[in-house]
Design an enzyme around this catalytic site. Sequence first.
Site, PDB file in Angstrom:
ATOM      1  N   HIS A 298       0.842  -1.216   0.000  1.00  0.00           N
ATOM      2  CA  HIS A 298       0.000   0.000   0.000  1.00  0.00           C
ATOM      3  C   HIS A 298       0.875   1.263   0.000  1.00  0.00           C
ATOM      4  CE1 HIS A 298      -3.287  -2.756   1.257  1.00  0.00           C
ATOM      5  NE2 HIS A 298      -2.336  -3.286   2.002  1.00  0.00           N
TER       6      HIS A 298
ATOM      7  N   GLU B 270      10.367   8.442 -16.705  1.00  0.00           N
ATOM      8  CA  GLU B 270       8.990   8.859 -17.027  1.00  0.00           C
ATOM      9  C   GLU B 270       8.562   8.332 -18.389  1.00  0.00           C
ATOM     10  OE1 GLU B 270       8.259  13.145 -15.147  1.00  0.00           O
ATOM     11  OE2 GLU B 270      10.204  12.958 -16.086  1.00  0.00           O
TER      12      GLU B 270
END
Length: 473
Positions: free
Chosen positions: A155, A289
């Site tokens: 998480h 990216e």
Amino acid sequence: MTLWKGRLGEGMADEVAAVSVSVGFDVALAEDDIAGSRAHVQGLGKGGILSPDEVQTLLAALDRVGAELAAGVLDPQPGDEDVHTLVERRVTELAGDVGAKLHTGRSRNDQVATDLRLWCRRSLLAVAADVVALQEVLLRRAREAGDAYLPGYTHLQRAQPVLLGHHLLAHGWALARDVDRLVATVERLDVSPLGAGALAGSSLPLDPDYVAGVLGFSARFENSLDAVSDRDFVAEALFDVALMGVHLSRMGEEIVLWSTDEWAFCTLDDAYATGSSMLPQKKNPDVAELARGKSGRLIGHLTGLLVTLKGLPLAYNRDLQEDKEPLFDAVEQVRLTLRALAGLYATLEWHHERMQGAADGPAAAAVDLAELLVVRGMPFRQAHELVAGLVRESVARHVPLVELVQAHPDLGDAGALVLEPGVPVTRRTTPGGAGPAAVAEQVERFARRLDVDRSRIGRHERPTAGAAPAAGT
Ligand code: ARG
């Protein structure tokens, strides 16, 4: 050159040429088209449709056209609709009348399917080799990382410490499945469609098994309609690449996060970073990216092709021409990404202290405390509650957890020892786990897997098909 001048009058309208001419991109198949045509000519010779002299003349012309295309000195002319037309036109210029026999018993439908399978075979193997090169970098960095550890997350919250090598090889194993998929796709597509003709085979004595052998395919088609009409192998290739793109996007995202000042687990080498046109201080992770961003394009190519294929009636339809640009682009983009990421990972500077600092602390060892209690006979659910209560108390009263653990009668010194920095990760001893002994074994297993994959890739590679000897004529 127009291939159907007996049937249709006038030339092609400009708008028709504009929407249908594919030579601008399918020239990428030139090497495969020459190989396919060489095999076809040899097959025509074997069937007695061409004399040995005619075979030699056509093979020599094809070799010359192949050399001209490779040297970039053969430009398409108006009327060269696709690479197949371009090659046949030039062969005819070079070989004279016998050029008119090249296309005997063949259609562009089986021709393009053959070319594209040859292209996929060599290109997917080249992608697989690029993946292995990236995996080699991950392996080297995993070995170098030694006992360095960092937080493992669930998480995106700190969960348990893991060795840096373990984390890097998590990506390595995902890439191993990508290699596996690429090789399996190559094995499945390694079937020759040559001899299927337009859709139904031929009345001439062609031998599809023979030409399949010349081209190094492991089998010939079973059904001519299927051979010319399906592009499931292209869809599979695009899926393999798209899923790999998803893996690469996760790696890219991680580097984007890790290279922030907030995380600061690593610094990019200047050669693998980019600056800002306005903000003088910036060092940006554009490579990471783009690795993240390319996945959108790769998934789009897969989706687009599946939609193109859906509902197409048997057999060949011109819609199938739409298979090439997404395929070529996907392979090119994923190869660019793989190589850039290999360089990026090879040159990353890790900040072990920062990683380890983030991994030390109560979160790192809470489950170890509970497991200590389990070993001493307490049921896990009760142990979990006990340790959770100590963590809660530590947070609420701002007391270091280690003090509460030390003072607890069921934990004491042994509990405090488990909380020492660097200790928790050493307790991950199970096979495939994140601790030093398990990771040392994993590293060796991964190295062996790379050896196996390198030889699997090598086994499927064929000599440059366009340079195949003119055997069997
Ligand atoms: N450029 C075409 C393609 O990529 C070649 C096959 C053309 N066949 C035809 N019947 N028009 O599919």
